[in-house]
Design an enzyme around this catalytic site. Structure first.
Site, PDB file in Angstrom:
ATOM      1  N   ASP A  80       0.847  -1.193   0.000  1.00 28.50           N
ATOM      2  CA  ASP A  80       0.000   0.000   0.000  1.00 28.50           C
ATOM      3  C   ASP A  80       0.890   1.254   0.000  1.00 28.50           C
ATOM      4  OD1 ASP A  80      -2.428   1.344   0.142  1.00 28.50           O
ATOM      5  OD2 ASP A  80      -2.579   1.208   2.323  1.00 28.50           O
ATOM      6  N   HIS A  81       0.437   2.333  -0.563  1.00 27.40           N
ATOM      7  CA  HIS A  81       1.105   3.646  -0.534  1.00 27.40           C
ATOM      8  C   HIS A  81       2.625   3.610  -0.469  1.00 27.40           C
ATOM      9  CE1 HIS A  81      -2.425   6.164  -0.217  1.00 27.40           C
ATOM     10  NE2 HIS A  81      -2.931   5.279   0.618  1.00 27.40           N
ATOM     11  N   HIS A 178      -8.405   9.296   4.569  1.00 28.19           N
ATOM     12  CA  HIS A 178      -7.806   8.269   5.438  1.00 28.19           C
ATOM     13  C   HIS A 178      -8.132   8.612   6.890  1.00 28.19           C
ATOM     14  CE1 HIS A 178      -4.622   7.427   2.189  1.00 28.19           C
ATOM     15  NE2 HIS A 178      -5.360   6.348   2.312  1.00 28.19           N
ATOM     16  N   HIS A 206      -9.853   4.319  -1.275  1.00 21.94           N
ATOM     17  CA  HIS A 206      -9.141   4.296   0.004  1.00 21.94           C
ATOM     18  C   HIS A 206     -10.034   4.927   1.077  1.00 21.94           C
ATOM     19  CE1 HIS A 206      -4.763   3.487  -1.277  1.00 21.94           C
ATOM     20  NE2 HIS A 206      -5.550   3.185  -2.295  1.00 21.94           N
ATOM     21  N   SER A 209     -12.602   3.108   6.295  1.00 19.16           N
ATOM     22  CA  SER A 209     -13.077   3.133   7.689  1.00 19.16           C
ATOM     23  C   SER A 209     -14.014   4.306   7.887  1.00 19.16           C
ATOM     24  CB  SER A 209     -11.887   3.306   8.654  1.00 19.16           C
ATOM     25  OG  SER A 209     -11.037   2.192   8.589  1.00 19.16           O
ATOM     26  N   ASN A 228     -10.109  -0.119   0.611  1.00 15.87           N
ATOM     27  CA  ASN A 228      -9.058  -0.253   1.628  1.00 15.87           C
ATOM     28  C   ASN A 228      -9.599   0.036   3.022  1.00 15.87           C
ATOM     29  OD1 ASN A 228      -7.404  -0.483  -0.581  1.00 15.87           O
ATOM     30  ND2 ASN A 228      -5.988   1.136   0.028  1.00 15.87           N
ATOM     31  N   THR A 231      -7.885   1.874   9.511  1.00 11.24           N
ATOM     32  CA  THR A 231      -8.125   2.442  10.845  1.00 11.24           C
ATOM     33  C   THR A 231      -9.053   1.588  11.715  1.00 11.24           C
ATOM     34  OG1 THR A 231      -7.767   4.639   9.952  1.00 11.24           O
ATOM     35  CG2 THR A 231      -8.934   4.522  12.048  1.00 11.24           C
TER      36      THR A 231
HETATM   37  P1  13P Z   1      -8.675   3.945   6.544  1.00 10.22           P
HETATM   38  O1  13P Z   1      -7.564   3.991   7.540  1.00 10.22           O
HETATM   39  O2  13P Z   1      -9.491   5.183   6.564  1.00 10.22           O
HETATM   40  O3  13P Z   1      -9.471   2.714   6.647  1.00 10.22           O
HETATM   41  O4  13P Z   1      -7.990   3.945   5.110  1.00 10.22           O
HETATM   42  C1  13P Z   1      -7.243   2.853   4.719  1.00 10.22           C
HETATM   43  C2  13P Z   1      -6.529   3.107   3.470  1.00 10.22           C
HETATM   44  O5  13P Z   1      -7.036   3.743   2.586  1.00 10.22           O
HETATM   45  C3  13P Z   1      -5.192   2.534   3.352  1.00 10.22           C
HETATM   46  O6  13P Z   1      -4.592   2.871   2.151  1.00 10.22           O
END
Ligand code: 13P
Length: 280
Positions: A80-81, A178, A206, A209, A228, A231
């Protein structure tokens, strides 16, 4: 069964659902995701956060790849990222075949250049590249409207971006953030619809959460195939640990870990139901 990310997302396209992509940091996280997916008969993705190379590196890659390989449901392991070419190359060497090349803090042309360059390397290794157009931040507050809008994915550029970079999966920025949403999430569904009309690559969202169920379902209807979640999983983990520790006597260590796995597993199970991927 360890599978290719694109194969999973094409499966989601055919079934009109989304694949849950969950960030994991350790064995407990990986177990929670795999166990929830197996119990729900759902495909899933395990994600490792970019930037964690020095802290966990190859052992976490090996752990996630083994967890996915030995599962009966189809699973992919994804980085990821990540905005560092060196780091991405390291994870490819460690066996990952799916990465997010994150050039989203660059201007448009520099993001195209960065993503295209990484995509070449990843494709050379038979991998899959996810890329972001727009800039997803941790907060949406405190920005002027033009500044806020400039961070959203521009539908007029989405097809050009995918074509010129070779990205296999496109992240959309449509008001998702995020971490925690400070006010009720306001996703721009018209923008998502416009992006979906012009782009054939599967779309990823993304910031899964804290999004309400209706918004998630609408995103899936409009073509989002990967969501994704980080959190909510981390919160469940930390809360469970805190409860175990504050419960009094020195808790049995194995029980503490098992409770933490169960807490994360519940979160994953709920998301898989919401994303419509349960049931094979
Ligand atoms: P959250 O932490 O908001 O669930 O986002 C996760 C995310 O996008 C990881 O790349």
């Amino acid at each position: 069964m360890l599978v290719n990310t694109l194969a999973l997302l094409r499966m989601a396209e055919r079934g009109e659902f989304a694949i849950g992509a969950f960030n994991v940091y350790n064995l407990e996280g990986a177990l929670a995701v795999v166990q929830a997916a197996e119990a729900a008969a759902s495909p899933v993705m395990l994600q490792i956060m970019g930037g964690s190379t020095k802290r966990v590196g190859r052992p976490l890659a090996a752990l996630c790849l083994e967890a996915a390989s030995s599962a009966s449901m189809p699973m992919a392991v994804h980085l990821d990222h990540c905005s560092s070419r060196d780091e991405i190359e390291g994870w490819l060497e460690a066996g990952l075949k799916s990465v997010m090349a994150d050039g989203s803090d660059l201007d448009y042309e520099a993001n195209v250049e960065f993503t295209r360059d990484i995509a070449k390397t990843v494709h050379y290794n038979d991998g899959v590249v996810e890329a972001e157009l727009g800039r997803l931040t941790g907060e949406e507050d405190g920005l002027t409207i033009p500044d806020y809008e400039s961070k959203l994915t521009d539908p007029a550029r989405a097809a050009d971006f995918v074509e010129r970079t070779g990205a296999d999966v496109l992240d959309v920025c449509i008001g998702n953030v995020h971490g925690r949403y400070r006010s009720d999430p306001r996703l721009d569904f018209e923008r998502l619809e416009a992006i979906e009309r012009t782009v054939t690559a599967p779309l990823a969202l993304h910031g899964g959460s804290g999004l309400d169920d209706d918004s998630v379902r609408r995103c899936i209807e409009l073509g989002v195939r990967k969501i994704n979640v980080n959190t909510e999983l981390r919160t469940a983990y930390v809360r469970s640990l805190a409860e175990s520790v504050s419960a009094g006597d020195q808790p049995e260590f194995v029980d503490v870990m098992d409770r933490a796995v169960a807490a994360m597993r519940d979160v994953v199970a709920g998301k898989l139901r919401l994303f419509g991927s349960s049931g094979g």
